[in-house]
Enzyme design. Structure first.
Site, short mmCIF file in Angstrom:
data_model
loop_
_atom_site.label_atom_id
_atom_site.label_comp_id
_atom_site.label_asym_id
_atom_site.label_seq_id
_atom_site.Cartn_x
_atom_site.Cartn_y
_atom_site.Cartn_z
N ARG A 1 19.86 80.85 -22.88
CA ARG A 1 21.10 80.23 -22.40
C ARG A 1 20.81 79.39 -21.16
O ARG A 1 20.01 79.78 -20.32
CB ARG A 1 22.12 81.32 -22.05
CG ARG A 1 23.01 81.68 -23.21
CD ARG A 1 23.83 82.91 -22.98
NE ARG A 1 24.56 82.96 -21.72
CZ ARG A 1 25.37 83.95 -21.38
NH1 ARG A 1 25.57 84.95 -22.23
NH2 ARG A 1 25.98 83.96 -20.22
N ARG B 1 16.71 87.32 -21.59
CA ARG B 1 17.60 87.31 -22.77
C ARG B 1 17.32 86.09 -23.66
O ARG B 1 17.07 85.00 -23.18
CB ARG B 1 19.06 87.26 -22.31
CG ARG B 1 20.01 87.00 -23.47
CD ARG B 1 21.45 87.15 -23.13
NE ARG B 1 21.82 86.63 -21.84
CZ ARG B 1 22.91 86.99 -21.19
NH1 ARG B 1 23.72 87.89 -21.71
NH2 ARG B 1 23.18 86.48 -20.02
N ARG C 1 38.63 88.71 -15.97
CA ARG C 1 37.63 88.60 -14.93
C ARG C 1 38.21 88.26 -13.57
O ARG C 1 37.47 88.12 -12.60
CB ARG C 1 36.67 87.47 -15.29
CG ARG C 1 35.46 87.93 -16.03
CD ARG C 1 34.80 86.68 -16.56
NE ARG C 1 33.40 86.73 -16.35
CZ ARG C 1 32.52 86.72 -17.36
NH1 ARG C 1 32.92 86.70 -18.61
NH2 ARG C 1 31.26 86.74 -17.10
N LYS D 1 27.36 93.91 -22.13
CA LYS D 1 28.71 93.89 -22.75
C LYS D 1 28.65 93.37 -24.19
O LYS D 1 29.17 93.99 -25.11
CB LYS D 1 29.67 93.01 -21.93
CG LYS D 1 29.83 93.46 -20.49
CD LYS D 1 30.85 92.61 -19.73
CE LYS D 1 30.45 91.17 -19.55
NZ LYS D 1 29.24 90.95 -18.73
N ARG E 1 26.13 83.89 -10.55
CA ARG E 1 27.10 84.62 -11.39
C ARG E 1 27.32 86.04 -10.87
O ARG E 1 28.43 86.56 -10.89
CB ARG E 1 26.61 84.67 -12.85
CG ARG E 1 26.79 83.33 -13.55
CD ARG E 1 25.93 83.17 -14.79
NE ARG E 1 26.08 84.25 -15.73
CZ ARG E 1 25.14 84.61 -16.61
NH1 ARG E 1 23.98 83.97 -16.64
NH2 ARG E 1 25.35 85.60 -17.43
P1 AP5 Z 1 24.13 91.15 -22.97
O1 AP5 Z 1 24.66 92.13 -23.96
O2 AP5 Z 1 23.96 89.73 -23.40
O3 AP5 Z 1 24.95 91.25 -21.60
P2 AP5 Z 1 26.41 90.74 -21.24
O4 AP5 Z 1 26.99 91.74 -20.32
O5 AP5 Z 1 27.17 90.36 -22.46
O6 AP5 Z 1 25.98 89.46 -20.41
P3 AP5 Z 1 26.55 88.01 -20.24
O7 AP5 Z 1 25.60 87.32 -19.31
O8 AP5 Z 1 26.84 87.35 -21.57
O9 AP5 Z 1 27.84 88.24 -19.50
P4 AP5 Z 1 28.48 87.25 -18.59
O10 AP5 Z 1 29.67 88.06 -18.32
O11 AP5 Z 1 27.80 86.71 -17.44
O12 AP5 Z 1 28.54 85.92 -19.51
P5 AP5 Z 1 29.63 85.39 -20.51
O13 AP5 Z 1 28.92 84.88 -21.70
O14 AP5 Z 1 30.72 86.37 -20.69
O15 AP5 Z 1 22.72 91.74 -22.44
C1 AP5 Z 1 21.94 91.00 -21.50
C2 AP5 Z 1 20.44 91.21 -21.81
O16 AP5 Z 1 20.06 92.55 -21.49
C3 AP5 Z 1 20.08 91.01 -23.29
O17 AP5 Z 1 18.84 90.40 -23.37
C4 AP5 Z 1 20.06 92.45 -23.86
O18 AP5 Z 1 19.14 92.55 -24.95
C5 AP5 Z 1 19.58 93.26 -22.65
N1 AP5 Z 1 20.21 94.59 -22.58
C6 AP5 Z 1 21.48 94.92 -22.92
N2 AP5 Z 1 21.70 96.23 -22.68
C7 AP5 Z 1 20.55 96.73 -22.15
C8 AP5 Z 1 20.15 98.04 -21.71
N3 AP5 Z 1 21.00 99.08 -21.72
N4 AP5 Z 1 18.88 98.19 -21.24
C9 AP5 Z 1 18.02 97.12 -21.20
N5 AP5 Z 1 18.34 95.87 -21.62
C10 AP5 Z 1 19.59 95.67 -22.09
O19 AP5 Z 1 30.23 84.19 -19.66
C11 AP5 Z 1 29.50 83.01 -19.44
C12 AP5 Z 1 30.32 82.05 -18.58
O20 AP5 Z 1 31.55 81.73 -19.25
C13 AP5 Z 1 30.76 82.57 -17.21
O21 AP5 Z 1 29.75 82.41 -16.25
C14 AP5 Z 1 31.98 81.68 -16.95
O22 AP5 Z 1 31.58 80.38 -16.55
C15 AP5 Z 1 32.62 81.59 -18.31
N6 AP5 Z 1 33.58 82.67 -18.56
C16 AP5 Z 1 33.44 83.68 -19.46
N7 AP5 Z 1 34.50 84.51 -19.43
C17 AP5 Z 1 35.33 84.01 -18.48
C18 AP5 Z 1 36.59 84.44 -17.97
N8 AP5 Z 1 37.20 85.53 -18.44
N9 AP5 Z 1 37.15 83.69 -16.99
C19 AP5 Z 1 36.57 82.57 -16.53
N10 AP5 Z 1 35.37 82.12 -16.96
C20 AP5 Z 1 34.76 82.83 -17.93
#
Ligand code: AP5
Length: 212
Positions: A155, A122, A88, A13, A166
């Site tokens: 991270r 990552r 979410r 994402k 997660r």
């Molecule tokens: P990346 O682009 O970083 O993936 P992402 O989907 O953004 O992953 P996140 O882990 O950041 O999402 P998340 O939803 O768990 O965490 P968030 O920070 O939002 O890509 C991942 C890896 O894969 C990278 O190394 C990239 O290079 C590689 N890659 C990408 N595309 C690829 C492809 N096509 N092929 C191969 N490799 C690829 O949330 C963190 C925490 O915050 C949550 O756990 C929660 O505690 C809190 N939080 C966040 N939002 C909320 C909410 N709305 N409500 C409540 N709590 C929340």
């Protein structure tokens, strides 16, 4: 144009939201990045939210909705924005419906098992939030951000045990939102197994269809 990039943890994402933000000139609003910044700066929100981030649990809806509502009312969002990581839960989706209309939800579909490898490998830039992967998207110089030269970090929530937690939370609380978007008729599935460029091309095609 208001977009949601939807999908499980590590689906890509953030990677795609950053690219789309550059291409279409609208900001990325990433809840995870905003929350990590708050924790780093020890703001009142950061102090409240830290234990949720560390364990991979979702933060309380009211705090997250307020965070998004504040960010989306900044002047740089008048032409639209890309939501990354929000909504979410059904509660968040209902609050978003009250706040605004979304043009398109891009739903990245990937097998959950592939996501553990993506998360564990990552690396992120703590300064400019650029995202890398040790195998799938490595920086030019190992451990150094291409964009700003800072040392890359892993991270805290990208340890395998937390990643699996997660993914479980995603399946239970977030995946059901797909049906909510399908009923509204504004969701497009994106094959997330096609590599970073392949995923980007599919998204651009779906967005450009909107204007036709
Ligand atoms: P990346 O682009 O970083 O993936 P992402 O989907 O953004 O992953 P996140 O882990 O950041 O999402 P998340 O939803 O768990 O965490 P968030 O920070 O939002 O890509 C991942 C890896 O894969 C990278 O190394 C990239 O290079 C590689 N890659 C990408 N595309 C690829 C492809 N096509 N092929 C191969 N490799 C690829 O949330 C963190 C925490 O915050 C949550 O756990 C929660 O505690 C809190 N939080 C966040 N939002 C909320 C909410 N709305 N409500 C409540 N709590 C929340």
């Amino acid at each position: 144009m208001k977009l949601i990039i939807f999908g499980p943890p590590s689906a890509g994402k953030g990677t795609q939201a950053q690219r789309l933000s550059k291409k279409y000139g609208i900001p990325q609003i990433a809840t995870g990045d905003l929350l990590r910044e708050a924790v780093k700066n020890k703001t009142p929100l950061g102090v409240k939210i830290k234990s949720y981030l560390d364990s991979g649990r979702l933060g309380p809806d009211d705090l997250i909705v307020q965070l998004i509502s504040d960010r989306a009312s900044q002047p740089d969002c008048v032409g639209g924005y890309i939501l990354d990581g929000f909504p979410r839960t059904m509660g968040q989706a209902e609050e978003l419906d009250k706040m605004t209309a979304i043009d398109l939800v891009l739903n990245i579909v990937v097998e959950l098992e592939a996501l553990v490898e993506r998360a564990v490998g990552r690396r992120i830039c703590p300064k400019c939030a650029a995202v890398y992967h040790v195998k799938f998207n490595s920086p030019k110089a190992e451990g150094v951000c291409d964009s700003c030269g800072s040392a890359l970090i892993q991270r805290d929530d990208d340890k395998e045990h937390t990643v699996r937690n997660r993914l479980k939370i995603y399946t239970e609380q977030t995946a059901p939102l797909v049906e909510h978007f399908r009923k509204k008729g504004n969701i497009v599935d994106i094959d997330g197994s096609t590599g970073i460029d392949g995923v980007f091309d599919q998204m651009v095609e779906a967005i450009d269809r909107l204007g036709k």
